[in-house]
Design an enzyme around this catalytic site. Structure first.
Site, short mmCIF file in Angstrom:
data_model
loop_
_atom_site.label_atom_id
_atom_site.label_comp_id
_atom_site.label_asym_id
_atom_site.label_seq_id
_atom_site.Cartn_x
_atom_site.Cartn_y
_atom_site.Cartn_z
CE LYS A 229 -31.45 40.50 52.55
NZ LYS A 229 -30.32 40.22 51.65
N GLY B 91 -20.03 29.28 59.17
CA GLY B 91 -21.43 29.21 58.71
C GLY B 91 -21.57 28.04 57.75
CE1 TYR B 92 -19.74 23.32 55.47
CE2 TYR B 92 -21.50 21.70 55.73
CZ TYR B 92 -20.27 22.08 55.19
OH TYR B 92 -19.59 21.22 54.36
N1 GLU Z 1 -30.51 37.22 49.67
C1 GLU Z 1 -29.52 37.21 48.64
C2 GLU Z 1 -28.56 38.38 48.83
O1 GLU Z 1 -28.36 38.88 49.92
C3 GLU Z 1 -30.13 37.15 47.26
C4 GLU Z 1 -31.05 38.27 46.91
C5 GLU Z 1 -31.82 38.01 45.61
O2 GLU Z 1 -31.60 36.99 45.00
O3 GLU Z 1 -32.62 38.87 45.27
O4 GLU Z 1 -27.89 38.78 47.91
#
Ligand code: GLU
Length: 420
Positions: free
Chosen positions: A110, A222-223
């Site tokens: 992340k 959440g929107y």
């Molecule tokens: N941010 C999204 C999640 O939390 C997608 C992550 C991605 O597509 O790699 O799953």
């Protein structure tokens, strides 16, 4: 006092506690457990960005690669004023379990930048996006670590980032990031994939709980991308009535039901869902406790706690957000018979279609939307039933069951690679 409160809801501590519980259920090898409790690698960067007024502002950024036993790491990038390294660590851990649960050949990562995109111009956002890639480019790559959108990042930001990485590499590298615009190697069906995947799990959960979705009422907290599409698809695909939605400014309620598309247009014009005609104003807190059949938290972490969990009346909680429920609240919901579709199952549609985007980028051959939808549905339905089966087999709640399935696979990969 304030510090204590922060510690209590530190998302990474929550993620570690959830893992500890799973280790207990699985009688996990202590060495595997110790490795899985912490991120494999993390990068902290300072990003000097020229603002429109000519000044330089320094932004703090992170990229955490949690575990890559099952493949290159994958996970979104968040732009948020309240971002912390511990939030990013937790989200990277959850990405590891998410990719494993969906049986994608990927690990978890992340990224995050502390900033408030709502107060920045497009030009400033572009410079920040490019600065972030300049700072982390050695750390990422199409077969190494592949970012994607998350809270307050979008396909345009992915396009700038892909372009910056390609310039550094000296050739087009579309595969370095997913969630790109379709014209730049994005996948059909990625836009609404998080919500669409969640809708597949909700359909299966409703069968399990004996709920007629055509008569069901839904509240969505959440929107953004997940919340809006969650509301839109719950109504258009499942026939549910959306009685309440909210965003960071507040919520709206209508007994007769809302038109999600009209609410989206109102938000685009005014900046919020609040003050939508013929609705009653409610708070984000009120929304969670409404008398509805289905509750969809689709905003941020730690909104369902031991304080409000006893008041939740929904029969199904479909977690499109990452980390919306604390471990204490989980116990309460389970005791009260609420069927929780846990975050890294419910919202895994996003990364699943991101994985399809990676495959299509490697192939240089693209699928149509129908094919993406069918493949996504198969993946989500299989994952939902693997979790449901584990919850019945071990007599544990759905989150613990999702952990059991996901952690077992990562542990097996680590053993086979002789890491432990
Ligand atoms: N941010 C999204 C999640 O939390 C997608 C992550 C991605 O597509 O790699 O799953």
């Amino acid at each position: 006092m304030e510090v204590k409160q922060m510690t209590k809801f530190n998302p990474f501590e929550v993620a570690q506690r959830q893992l500890d519980e799973c280790a207990r259920i699985l009688n996990l090898d202590p060495d595997v457990h110790a490795i899985l409790r912490v991120p494999m690698r993390e990068l902290h960067v300072s990003l000097p960005v020229r603002m429109d007024d000519g000044s330089i502002k320094i932004f703090q950024g992170f990229r955490v690669q949690y575990n890559d036993a099952r493949g290159p790491t994958k996970g979104g990038i968040r732009f948020h004023p309240d971002e912390t390294i511990d939030t990013v660590r937790a989200l990277a851990a959850w990405m590891t379990w998410k990719c494993s649960l969906l049986d994608l050949p990927l690990g978890g990562a992340k990224g995050g930048v502390i900033c408030n995109p709502k107060e920045m111009s497009q030009a400033e956002l572009e410079r920040l996006s490019r600065a972030y890639i300049q700072a982390i480019h050695q750390f990422i790559g199409p077969d190494k670590d592949i970012p994607a959108p998350d809270v307050y990042t979008n396909p345009q930001i992915m396009a700038w980032m892909m372009d910056e990485y390609s310039k550094i590499a000296g050739k087009n590298q579309f595969g370095v990031i997913t969630g790109k615009p379709i014209i730049l190697g994005g996948s059909a069906g990625r836009g609404d994939a998080t919500a669409r995947g969640g809708i597949c799990t909700l359909r299966e959960a409703a069968k399990e709980c004996g709920i007629d979705l055509k008569k069901a009422t839904v509240a969505v907290q959440g929107y953004g991308n997940a919340g809006y599409y969650g509301a839109y698809l719950a109504k258009s695909l499942l026939g549910c009535k959306i009685v309440a939605v909210s965003d960071s400014k507040g919520g709206i309620f209508s007994k007769e039901g809302l038109d999600p598309e009209a609410v989206r247009k109102h938000k685009a014009k005014t900046g919020s869902v609040i003050n939508f005609p013929n609705t009653k104003a409610i708070s984000n807190g009120d929304l969670l406790e409404l008398e509805v059949d289905i509750l969809i938290p689709a905003a941020l972490e730690n909104v369902i706690t031991e304080k409000n969990a006893p008041n939740i009346k929904a029969k199904i909680v479909a977690e499109l957000a990452n980390g919306p429920t604390t471990p204490e609240a989980d116990d309460i919901l389970y005791k009260n018979g609420v069927h929780v579709i846990p975050d890294f199952l419910c919202n895994a549609g996003g990364v699943t279609v991101s994985y399809f985007e990676m495959v299509q980028n490697f192939y240089m051959y693209f699928w149509d939307e129908k094919e993406v939808h069918q493949r996504l549905d198969r993946k989500m339905t299989t994952a939902y039933h693997s979790v449901l089966d584990a919850s019945k087999k071990y007599n544990i709640n759905m989150r613990q069951a999702a952990y059991v399935v996901a952690v077992e696979r990562v542990a097996e990969a680590m053993k086979l690679r002789a890491w432990v």
